[in-house]
Design a protein around this motif. Structure first.
Motif, PDB file in Angstrom:
ATOM      1  N   THR A 147      -9.093  -7.652   1.084  1.00 24.40           N
ATOM      2  CA  THR A 147      -7.819  -7.663   1.805  1.00 24.40           C
ATOM      3  C   THR A 147      -7.737  -6.483   2.770  1.00 24.40           C
ATOM      4  N   MET A 148      -7.127  -6.732   3.936  1.00 26.97           N
ATOM      5  CA  MET A 148      -6.876  -5.682   4.914  1.00 26.97           C
ATOM      6  C   MET A 148      -5.379  -5.593   5.194  1.00 26.97           C
ATOM      7  N   VAL A 149      -4.966  -4.489   5.804  1.00 33.28           N
ATOM      8  CA  VAL A 149      -3.564  -4.266   6.130  1.00 33.28           C
ATOM      9  C   VAL A 149      -3.427  -4.245   7.647  1.00 33.28           C
ATOM     10  N   ALA A 150      -2.329  -4.789   8.156  1.00 33.14           N
ATOM     11  CA  ALA A 150      -2.102  -4.869   9.598  1.00 33.14           C
ATOM     12  C   ALA A 150      -0.800  -4.176   9.961  1.00 33.14           C
ATOM     13  N   VAL A 194       4.967   7.189   6.059  1.00 35.82           N
ATOM     14  CA  VAL A 194       4.861   6.040   5.153  1.00 35.82           C
ATOM     15  C   VAL A 194       3.405   5.575   5.125  1.00 35.82           C
ATOM     16  N   LEU A 195       2.924   5.245   3.940  1.00 42.17           N
ATOM     17  CA  LEU A 195       1.561   4.768   3.746  1.00 42.17           C
ATOM     18  C   LEU A 195       1.605   3.393   3.098  1.00 42.17           C
ATOM     19  N   ALA A 196       0.899   2.433   3.696  1.00 41.86           N
ATOM     20  CA  ALA A 196       0.769   1.092   3.110  1.00 41.86           C
ATOM     21  C   ALA A 196      -0.717   0.775   2.998  1.00 41.86           C
ATOM     22  N   GLY A 197      -1.163   0.389   1.792  1.00 41.23           N
ATOM     23  CA  GLY A 197      -2.589   0.216   1.601  1.00 41.23           C
ATOM     24  C   GLY A 197      -2.953  -0.944   0.702  1.00 41.23           C
ATOM     25  N   THR A 198      -4.247  -1.237   0.695  1.00 42.90           N
ATOM     26  CA  THR A 198      -4.827  -2.361  -0.019  1.00 42.90           C
ATOM     27  C   THR A 198      -5.408  -1.917  -1.357  1.00 42.90           C
ATOM     28  N   PRO A 222      -8.957  -5.032  -4.926  1.00 44.28           N
ATOM     29  CA  PRO A 222      -9.464  -5.147  -3.551  1.00 44.28           C
ATOM     30  C   PRO A 222      -9.358  -6.537  -2.939  1.00 44.28           C
ATOM     31  N   THR A 223      -9.484  -7.590  -3.732  1.00 42.86           N
ATOM     32  CA  THR A 223      -9.450  -8.944  -3.175  1.00 42.86           C
ATOM     33  C   THR A 223      -8.075  -9.595  -3.275  1.00 42.86           C
ATOM     34  N   GLU A 224      -7.124  -8.901  -3.884  1.00 48.34           N
ATOM     35  CA  GLU A 224      -5.783  -9.465  -4.068  1.00 48.34           C
ATOM     36  C   GLU A 224      -4.983  -9.351  -2.772  1.00 48.34           C
ATOM     37  N   PRO A 225      -4.325 -10.441  -2.310  1.00 46.20           N
ATOM     38  CA  PRO A 225      -3.554 -10.392  -1.057  1.00 46.20           C
ATOM     39  C   PRO A 225      -2.207  -9.702  -1.258  1.00 46.20           C
ATOM     40  N   ARG A 226      -2.280  -8.409  -1.537  1.00 41.84           N
ATOM     41  CA  ARG A 226      -1.086  -7.644  -1.870  1.00 41.84           C
ATOM     42  C   ARG A 226      -1.296  -6.208  -1.411  1.00 41.84           C
ATOM     43  N   LEU A 227      -0.223  -5.559  -0.960  1.00 42.37           N
ATOM     44  CA  LEU A 227      -0.260  -4.166  -0.538  1.00 42.37           C
ATOM     45  C   LEU A 227       0.691  -3.345  -1.397  1.00 42.37           C
ATOM     46  N   ALA A 228       0.398  -2.061  -1.516  1.00 45.13           N
ATOM     47  CA  ALA A 228       1.342  -1.108  -2.091  1.00 45.13           C
ATOM     48  C   ALA A 228       1.741  -0.135  -0.990  1.00 45.13           C
ATOM     49  N   TRP A 229       2.987   0.298  -1.011  1.00 46.48           N
ATOM     50  CA  TRP A 229       3.429   1.251   0.010  1.00 46.48           C
ATOM     51  C   TRP A 229       4.235   2.381  -0.628  1.00 46.48           C
ATOM     52  N   PHE A 230       4.139   3.558  -0.014  1.00 48.83           N
ATOM     53  CA  PHE A 230       4.824   4.742  -0.507  1.00 48.83           C
ATOM     54  C   PHE A 230       5.381   5.534   0.674  1.00 48.83           C
ATOM     55  N   VAL A 231       6.565   6.079   0.479  1.00 46.51           N
ATOM     56  CA  VAL A 231       7.145   7.030   1.426  1.00 46.51           C
ATOM     57  C   VAL A 231       6.792   8.431   0.937  1.00 46.51           C
TER      58      VAL A 231
END
Length: 297
Positions: A147-150, A194-198, A222-231
């Motif tokens: 998965t990648m983040v856009a 803010v950080l958003a990652g795979t 790594p292969t899950e279509p999901r992101l985590a994000w943190f401020v």
């Protein structure tokens, strides 16, 4: 008639090459390192191992194929083709640097210096290249679809990353923006960004934030279509809140930031020279990317 596959060997300048570019000769570079308690011989030996790995991979390319090389600094100017097999010879981070420029081409990660890399993305040795290249170009080659983040702005700019995307100030100022989690409503915030990652990024910067705040979020794989994000370091004030400082995004979900600072930047995988510049009133949208990285083996 379809084109023969092309092996694209991606590499980066070694530390030794960078020292020679700065100091001119081996002797001057050795003097510089010795003054800092380091040995030029050690640095040159790592350089030689990398060069040998690159030569071994180049020699393993099938004779009927085309091949070319591209240095990391030139990736943003290189045109990848659909018939390419991309062979990254170097470190795990070089795979991440390359991923954003691809569109589904198979990637083979070759560890140029075993023992110094984690080997999460450069999983193979130079001797494996002769077997792996034809396999990667063939039908049904097994690969991990990472998965990648856009990040997409309201004026059409777009950025992809394999690990994470950071949105924040270019220096040590405070980032001011309104954060909207598409459902919970907007919240004005002041923070360090803010950080958003795979799931791939969950082994690095993203994980350090997760551990630092003892978060209960389940980080993605790594292969899950999901992101985590943190401020980062949200600051409470009469006009800024801290109620939304972490979360997860699934496919079709997004995190929207509307800029309320003179200048913020967005960059991916720690590559600060390839940024999106964001100004007052501009909006950036962080989502799971449509593109995935095909990592062979």
């Amino acid at each position: 008639m379809s084109l023969a596959p092309r092996a694209v060997l991606v590499h980066r300048r070694t530390e030794y090459e960078e020292l020679l570019a700065r100091h001119g000769t081996h002797g001057q570079a050795a003097f510089f390192l010795a003054a800092r308690g380091r040995s030029a011989d050690e640095v040159r030996e790592r350089h030689e191992r990398t060069r040998r790995a690159l030569a071994a991979v180049a020699g393993a390319v099938p004779l009927t194929w085309r091949q070319t090389r591209v240095e990391r600094a030139d990736l943003d100017r290189f045109l990848f083709g659909p018939e390419d097999v991309v062979v990254v010879v170097g470190q795990d981070g070089l795979v991440a640097n390359t991923a954003k420029y691809l569109a589904g081409q198979p990637v083979v990660g070759i560890d140029a210096d075993p023992g110094r890399n984690a080997g999460v993305l450069v999983r193979h040795r130079p001797a494996d290249a002769r077997r792996l290249l034809p396999y990667a170009a063939g039908p049904g080659a097994a690969s991990d679809e990472l998965t990648m983040v856009a990040a997409a702005t309201d004026d059409g700019q777009r950025l992809l990353a394999l690990n994470e995307i950071y949105v924040g100030p270019p220096g040590h100022q405070t980032a001011r923006y309104t954060l909207d989690t598409e459902g919970a409503g907007p919240e004005p915030q002041a923070s360090s960004g803010v950080l958003a990652g795979t799931g791939t990024g969950a082994t690095g910067w993203l994980r350090s934030l997760w551990q630092q705040r003892s978060s209960a979020l389940a980080l993605p794989s790594p292969t899950e279509p999901r992101l985590a994000w943190f401020v980062r370091e949200a600051w409470p004030s009469p006009t800024t809140g801290t109620s939304r400082v972490e979360g997860v995004l699934g496919a079709g979900q997004g995190l929207r930031l509307t800029v309320e600072s003179d200048r913020l930047v967005a960059f991916g995988d720690g590559v600060e020279f390839d940024t999106l510049d964001l100004t007052w009133g501009q909006t950036v949208h962080l989502t799971v990317a449509d593109t995935r990285l095909r990592l062979v083996g």
